[in-house]
Design a protein around this motif. Structure first.
Motif, short mmCIF file in Angstrom:
data_model
loop_
_atom_site.label_atom_id
_atom_site.label_comp_id
_atom_site.label_asym_id
_atom_site.label_seq_id
_atom_site.Cartn_x
_atom_site.Cartn_y
_atom_site.Cartn_z
N ILE A 116 0.80 -1.32 -0.11
CA ILE A 116 -0.21 -0.24 0.21
C ILE A 116 1.44 0.80 0.02
CG2 ILE A 116 -2.35 1.24 1.38
CD1 ILE A 116 -2.23 -1.27 2.68
N PRO A 117 0.91 2.16 -0.78
CA PRO A 117 1.29 3.09 -1.23
C PRO A 117 1.51 4.35 0.35
CG PRO A 117 0.15 3.37 -2.40
CD PRO A 117 -0.22 1.70 -2.05
N ASN A 217 -6.73 12.80 -11.23
CA ASN A 217 -5.90 13.44 -11.68
C ASN A 217 -4.91 13.47 -11.27
OD1 ASN A 217 -4.07 15.92 -13.03
ND2 ASN A 217 -5.84 15.78 -14.73
N PRO A 218 -3.43 13.25 -12.27
CA PRO A 218 -2.28 12.93 -11.49
C PRO A 218 -1.15 14.30 -11.22
CG PRO A 218 -1.44 12.75 -14.01
CD PRO A 218 -3.25 12.34 -13.49
N ALA A 371 -8.20 7.15 -1.06
CA ALA A 371 -7.97 8.44 -0.91
C ALA A 371 -6.79 8.00 -2.08
CB ALA A 371 -7.10 9.01 0.17
N LYS A 372 -5.83 7.09 -1.74
CA LYS A 372 -4.73 6.52 -2.58
C LYS A 372 -5.11 6.26 -3.01
CE LYS A 372 -2.43 5.53 2.31
NZ LYS A 372 -1.59 4.35 2.74
N ILE A 373 -6.21 4.84 -3.50
CA ILE A 373 -6.76 4.46 -4.80
C ILE A 373 -6.49 5.90 -6.05
CG2 ILE A 373 -8.12 2.93 -5.94
CD1 ILE A 373 -8.61 1.89 -3.38
N GLY A 376 -4.52 7.30 -7.61
CA GLY A 376 -3.39 6.48 -8.14
C GLY A 376 -2.08 5.87 -8.12
N LEU A 377 -1.91 6.82 -6.32
CA LEU A 377 -0.03 6.01 -5.68
C LEU A 377 -0.02 4.43 -6.33
CD1 LEU A 377 -0.60 7.97 -2.95
CD2 LEU A 377 -0.24 9.26 -5.06
#
Ligand code: GLC
Length: 753
Positions: A116-117, A217-218, A371-373, A376-377
């Motif tokens: 998990i990032p 968006n990245p 939030a992490k998903i 896009g992490l």
């Protein structure tokens, strides 16, 4: 044969990533991925997501200033934190000011069981100011508010997010949408001022800038609405001091910015340090859960503030032990602990002994995983260092640092039109502690290279003609240490000049030795600090006209001194190119359009001074020793041109649940183009509960060339006419309402049936 064997595990891995039962499959819905991941997680891994730690580099900056509690949080060595990350026991970091450290930490997370990032957060409130490299630094929030232009708030957040993501940061602890009514509070400059409508509009714009539509968006980051609630009105003016405010005033003034932020999709909220009405915000279950999550439908997560869970035990004394403090906060609704060890064990013990139900943990972890998903992490956790230089301080961001500074500058006094200065002026004196330093950056920014900054002195040197003699007298940048010799030298030089520009005020630069204001530096006196008054008085005494340029985050009240000068420019903290923008205003290359987002009281004794006061506030007429009239009113600001207002019309309002449509004309009657901030106020003339003498319900920035007119159409939202009834439910009562345009420009009344 060997190739096939080697390829096999990779195929299985990638094939499994594409399966419909793998949280790593980016093709799946975010919520589905969250559930697939959550059900694989152990209790340790779940609680780990609720734990945030501080980065390594920050320790070196703060080690000298750490208190005992904070030292505990920094004590863990790098390899200890790396081990915790690999065990899945850390989910987030803050204060990671280098992309290399961000990549290092993310690499540790790829060695954890579920990979998990990490969410990496920073206080990027007006630029990515705490990054160790050099970045774009924009005006601080009080100046952004003074622009009365929400595009300034949105674009600063949007561009800041780009520089954050380029360096491995995904979460801005911003916007600060507190209502500021006490200029003694050192963090005043971080806020959008005193008015709920303006603070809401700016906060929403900033959230949209950071998060875009859905932070997928990245170049998006998470925003964080903070601090809930009323930290800007501690009863002693000190950061973190108690606030004691009626439910009615909370609903009328302090809650609206957060309601609007939640409706705008803000995904994180940070409770305030302080207690509110006897309950510390970090343990306020009625607010965090019943009100914000259940009534206002907040679907993101709460992050605690620095040491505030620990303070439930150490300071507020509502928890006998640190362990009980952690459990109290999580049971109240807290989802993530800002930083440091011990919290993990406190929560694990509480789940194992049944004090905290697993459902509460799952609720917290779901939001954090979402939030992490959504950011896009999982697919994009590392920084590509080859892209950083093209993004940080790129031309678009630099240009906007100047443009946004221009829009924030506010002209408060211009006696006998001494401004703008003629380009043919023969000599200008420049002095004051803020004339040639980086105080214009404001708080939450590191010292930047001088080559990236335009100080006021440099700006004037840039804008003045080559024939103009610039007489600069340096003085101690610490206002309390300006020497008699320096004042004498400045006075001598000023007396030989046609005009004297004195750049004074405060210094909230976070790592400056001359800091006079900012976080945890509150004032008992809001007059001009230190020996600055003596400096100004000495120069005024020469008879040379003096123009004050104020660089400050919190309002300065110096009634007598302000009376003696010819001009006053309130520049707030205008950012890296602030000196350039200020010089453009001084020479008329830019027509100032800023308006005050706050009331400037006449003295410290008049605090709290705000424009939307109740009718009985000043019915006695005056104080014993001075007028009740503030030095400068909310919404005040001068221009180099004049605007004429006329022809106010109200389209008939047929029922009490309809909006109010108004129109009026505005004309630039001067000889210079200008931007006018049109302000629209209402007053409920008679109401069952007292109503303010006026309330901002709209604003609009209008650009007009000389002699150009424009018809302004505006819709006053129906619910802005409401008051709160006995049960604090909004109701619109029948009766007379006054509509006011600008400060005493136009007004009319309507009857609501
Ligand atoms: C501070 C501030 C908060 C900030 C946090 C992390 O105490 O109150 O606004 O985001 O710590 O730096």
């Amino acid at each position: 044969m060997r190739k096939i064997i080697l390829l096999l595990p990779i195929c299985i891995y990638f094939n499994s990533c594409n399966s419909n039962n793998n949280y790593l499959n980016p093709a799946l819905q975010v919520d589905k991925r969250v559930e697939l991941l959550l059900k694989q997680m152990t209790l340790d891994e779940k609680i780990g997501q609720m734990c945030q730690y501080v980065g390594e580099a920050e320790k070196n900056n703060k080690s000298a200033a750490l208190n005992e509690d904070e030292k505990v949080n920094y004590a863990l060595a790098t390899q200890e934190k790396a081990a915790l990350i690999k065990q899945g026991k850390i989910g987030s970091f803050l204060k990671v000011p280098s992309y290399k450290e961000a990549n290092y930490l993310q690499r540790q997370a790829t060695q954890s069981r579920l990979k998990i990032p990490l969410l990496i957060a920073t206080d990027a409130i007006h630029g990515h100011g705490l990054y160790e490299g050099y970045v774009t630094i924009y005006p601080t929030e009080i100046g952004i508010a003074a622009s009365f232009d929400t595009s300034v708030a949105r674009l600063i957040a949007q561009y800041t997010a780009i520089e954050m993501r380029a360096t491995g940061n995904h979460w801005a602890f911003s916007p600060n949408i507190e209502i500021s009514r006490d200029p003694r509070w050192g963090r005043f400059g971080e806020t959008f001022g005193e008015d709920p409508y303006l603070v809401s509009a700016m906060g929403v714009a900033m959230i949209k800038g950071y998060q875009g539509n859905d932070f997928s968006n990245p170049n998006n980051v998470l925003a964080c609405a903070k601090h809930f609630v009323a930290g800007g009105i501690p009863n002693n003016g000190m950061n973190g001091g108690p606030a004691d405010i009626s439910d009615r005033t909370l609903n009328e003034i302090f809650f609206p910015p957060f309601i609007n932020a939640i409706n705008a999709g803000v995904f994180t909220i940070m409770p305030a340090h302080n207690e509110i009405n006897g309950m510390p915000c970090h343990a306020h279950k009625e607010y965090l859960t019943s009100l914000i999550r259940n009534k206002w439908n907040f679907n993101g997560f709460f992050i605690s503030d620095w040491m505030d869970i620990e303070r439930l035990n150490k300071t507020h004394k509502i928890a006998e032990t640190p362990e009980k403090a952690s459990q109290l906060a999580v049971l109240a609704g807290m989802d993530m602990h800002m930083h440091g060890p011990n919290f993990f064990d406190h929560i694990k013990t509480a789940v194992e002994n049944g004090t905290i139900p697993m459902a509460r943990i799952d609720d917290a972890v779901r939001k954090i995983l979402k939030a992490k998903i959504q950011l896009g992490l999982f697919e994009n956790r590392f920084v590509d260092s080859s892209k950083i230089d093209a993004l940080l301080l790129c031309p678009t961001h630099r240009q906007y640092a100047l443009e946004s500074a221009r829009r924030t500058i506010t002209l408060l006094k211009n006696k006998q039109q001494i401004l703008p200065l003629s380009k043919n002026i023969k000599s200008i004196f420049i002095g004051g502690p803020n004339a040639n330093n980086q105080s214009l950056l404001g708080d939450w920014a590191r010292i930047q290279p001088d080559s990236n900054i335009t100080t006021v002195l440099e700006g004037i040197e840039l804008q003045a003609s080559s024939d103009t003699k610039i007489n600069f007298a340096a003085c101690n940048e610490d206002p309390y240490k300006i020497s008699t010799q320096e004042i004498t030298a400045a006075t001598k030089l000023a007396s030989k000049s046609e005009v004297a520009i004195l750049v004074v005020g405060e210094n909230s630069l976070r790592f400056s030795d001359n800091k006079t204001c900012g976080e945890n530096l509150d004032r008992a006196d809001i007059d001009l600090a230190g020996k600055q008054k003596q400096l100004v008085e000495a120069i005024v005494a020469t008879g040379v006209p003096v123009i004050l340029v104020l660089i400050n985050g919190a309002p300065i009240a110096s009634a007598k001194l302000f009376d003696t000068v010819a001009g006053i420019i309130e520049a707030w903290e205008p950012g890296m190119y602030g000196g350039h923008a200020i010089a453009e205003v001084l020479f008329g290359d830019y027509n100032p359009s800023g308006r005050l987002p706050v009331t400037i009281p006449r003295s410290t004794g008049q605090i709290q001074a705000f424009y939307n006061y109740k009718p009985s506030a000043f019915h006695r007429g005056r104080y014993k020793e001075e007028s009740i009239k503030p030095l400068f009113d909310f919404g005040f600001g001068l221009s180099y041109t004049n605007f004429d207002y006329s022809n106010l019309k109200v389209k008939e309002k047929n029922s009490s649940n309809e909006n109010v449509n108004i129109s009026f004309d505005i004309k630039n009657t001067g000889i210079q183009s200008g931007n006018e901030t049109v302000l629209i106020f209402i007053r409920d003339c008679y109401s069952s509960y007292t109503s303010p003498i006026k309330k901002l319900v709209g604003f609009k920035r209008v650009s007009l060339n000389p002699q150009q007119s424009q018809n302004i159409q505006f819709t006053i939202q129906n619910n802005d006419l409401a008051i709160f009834d006995a049960n604090l439910k909004p109701i619109i009562e029948k009766g007379e309402f006054e509509i006011m345009i600008g400060i005493d420009k136009l007004k009319t009344t309507i009857i609501v049936e």
